[in-house]
Design a protein around this motif. Structure first.
Motif, PDB file in Angstrom:
ATOM      1  N   LEU A 294       0.846  -1.206   0.000  1.00  0.00           N
ATOM      2  CA  LEU A 294       0.000   0.000   0.000  1.00  0.00           C
ATOM      3  C   LEU A 294       0.876   1.248   0.000  1.00  0.00           C
ATOM      4  N   PRO A 295       0.341   2.387  -0.440  1.00  0.00           N
ATOM      5  CA  PRO A 295       1.132   3.624  -0.401  1.00  0.00           C
ATOM      6  C   PRO A 295       1.149   4.211   1.012  1.00  0.00           C
TER       7      PRO A 295
ATOM      8  N   ALA B 109       5.331   2.981  -2.025  1.00  0.00           N
ATOM      9  CA  ALA B 109       4.735   1.655  -1.846  1.00  0.00           C
ATOM     10  C   ALA B 109       5.482   0.918  -0.736  1.00  0.00           C
ATOM     11  N   LEU B 110       4.729   0.415   0.233  1.00  0.00           N
ATOM     12  CA  LEU B 110       5.333  -0.296   1.357  1.00  0.00           C
ATOM     13  C   LEU B 110       4.514  -1.566   1.585  1.00  0.00           C
TER      14      LEU B 110
END
Lengths: 357, 65
Positions: B38-39, B46-47
């Protein structure tokens, strides 16, 4: 935030990442928060606190203080994760980048890509996600009807899974005050002021919260103090050309008798708002009885512009029964051409007829 | 002055590829944290939930409201 022993992460199933970024800046919280506007995590309500071991296994859900101590003291066996995380979906990235950049062209491209996707199974989850993207596209501007699309998608999803409170909150964020558990974004203005007072630049929001998003909840229907109806003798003609009015109806998530009306008002041709008459009044004429003033506070005109033809919005809660049987009447002042004549105008329409179209 | 009543299920079918991930994930003790990317709210990077691995993690799922 990492202390050596434990690290802290957040996940936020909210529509706009920048609002969470402002919240973190305001509260001076420095742990990473992942934005999950589509609710891919699939949580039904928040907050939830999870204690996760070093292998990614959840050990406690909503722990008490004693359990936190136990978690920190315990040694857990290392386990392999069953599945590697998928990449960030390109559409999620595309849409959120377009929104952040307020790039209408990128938004149109994203809309094109959105429509290229193949058909597949229908689920309430997908309906909710479609609503999130429809609202983002609405926020980019130029497609006022997509707000209703977003609401309809969220409503369809919630009807299938009434206990899904993340989806319910997305409707309530924009819905009637009688349906609001809390004001949602009334903290934003205070946060911006406090951050500025600290000498910092507040995180810039792509979409400033307004109207229902910052309104206080109501527990009982409010009776507005009536003014005199501006056209008692019905002399003003029904103006249909100079102002485009887009209506969005947001239902109460439990009780069908109340709705919130959002109007987007866009001057047409060379029409612009009259600077000496900021007030716009929305009245409801029930089938029986006297006209009721629904709202008189449209979003403000940007006074920096010499001629302002920007879109304005107006919101009001209303009884569904009255709305279905009556007609709406909007009074406003608009000017034609740059130095043209400004006139007090009236537009009227029936919601029931529009829905049937 | 019209209200568009677009069929939500039609729109929803267009979104099928977005549904990958952890719909209705089980967040009970003993389960693995769902695999997601998800950002981030601040940097828009993005992580993935893989970032949690290797250390004990307090994961707070919350909203600003």
């Amino acid at each position: 935030m990492q202390t050596g022993e434990v690290q802290v992460y957040g996940i936020a199933p909210e529509q706009y990442g920048e609002r969470m970024a402002l919240f973190l800046q305001w509260q001076q919280l420095d742990f990473p928060v992942l934005m999950d506007p589509l609710n891919l995590l699939g949580v039904k309500a928040v907050p939830i606190t999870l204690l996760v071991d070093q292998s990614g296994v959840i050990r406690y859900r909503n722990p008490g203080p004693g359990e936190l101590k136990d978690f920190l003291r315990s040694e857990y066996p290392l386990r392999k994760s069953a599945k590697a995380p998928p990449a960030l979906h390109p559409l999620t990235e595309e849409f959120s980048n377009a929104l952040r950049a307020s790039d209408e062209e990128a938004g149109s491209a994203a809309l094109g890509r959105f429509h290229e996707l193949e058909e597949g199974a229908q689920t309430p989850e997908l309906s909710f996600q479609a609503g999130v993207i429809a609202r983002w596209l609405y926020d980019l501007g130029g497609r006022p009807k997509l707000f209703q699309t977003a609401i309809d998608c969220w409503k369809a999803a919630l009807e299938e899974v009434p206990g899904q409170y993340i989806w319910r909150r997305r409707i309530q964020q924009y819905g009637p005050r009688l349906d609001k558990p809390y004001p949602f974004y009334d903290w934003v203005e205070e946060a911006q002021k406090e951050v500025e007072a600290r000498g910092e630049q507040p995180v810039q929001l792509t979409v400033e919260p307004s109207g229902s998003e910052v309104a206080q909840p109501l527990r009982k229907a409010e009776v507005l103090r009536n003014r005199d109806y501006p056209d008692v003798q019905n002399k003003l003609p029904n103006e249909k050309e100079l102002l485009e009015i887009t209506t969005t109806l947001i239902p109460h998530t439990d009780r069908a008798e109340t709705q919130r009306i959002h109007l987007q008002l866009q001057p047409q041709r060379e029409g612009h708002w009259s600077s000496d008459a900021q007030e716009v009044e929305l009245w409801l004429f029930p089938a029986d009885g006297e006209a009721i003033l629904l709202a008189s506070e449209a979003s403000a005109i940007d006074e920096k512009n010499e001629v302002s033809s920007e879109q304005r919005s107006l919101e009001a809660d209303c009884s569904t029964e009255l709305l279905d049987s009556g007609k709406l009447v909007l009074f406003y002042s608009l000017c034609e051409e740059k130095a043209g004549v400004c006139r007090f105008l009236k537009s009227e329409w029936e919601i029931a007829e529009e829905v049937a179209e | 002055m019209t209200i568009m009543r677009l069929n939500p299920s039609l729109l929803a079918t267009l979104l099928l590829p977005l549904s990958g991930g952890a719909q209705g994930a089980d967040l009970s003790p003993g389960e693995h944290i769902p695999a997601l990317t998800l950002p981030t709210a601040r940097e828009h990077k993005a992580l993935s939930t893989d970032s949690f691995l290797g250390k004990k993690t307090v994961l707070h799922v919350f909203a600003s409201w």
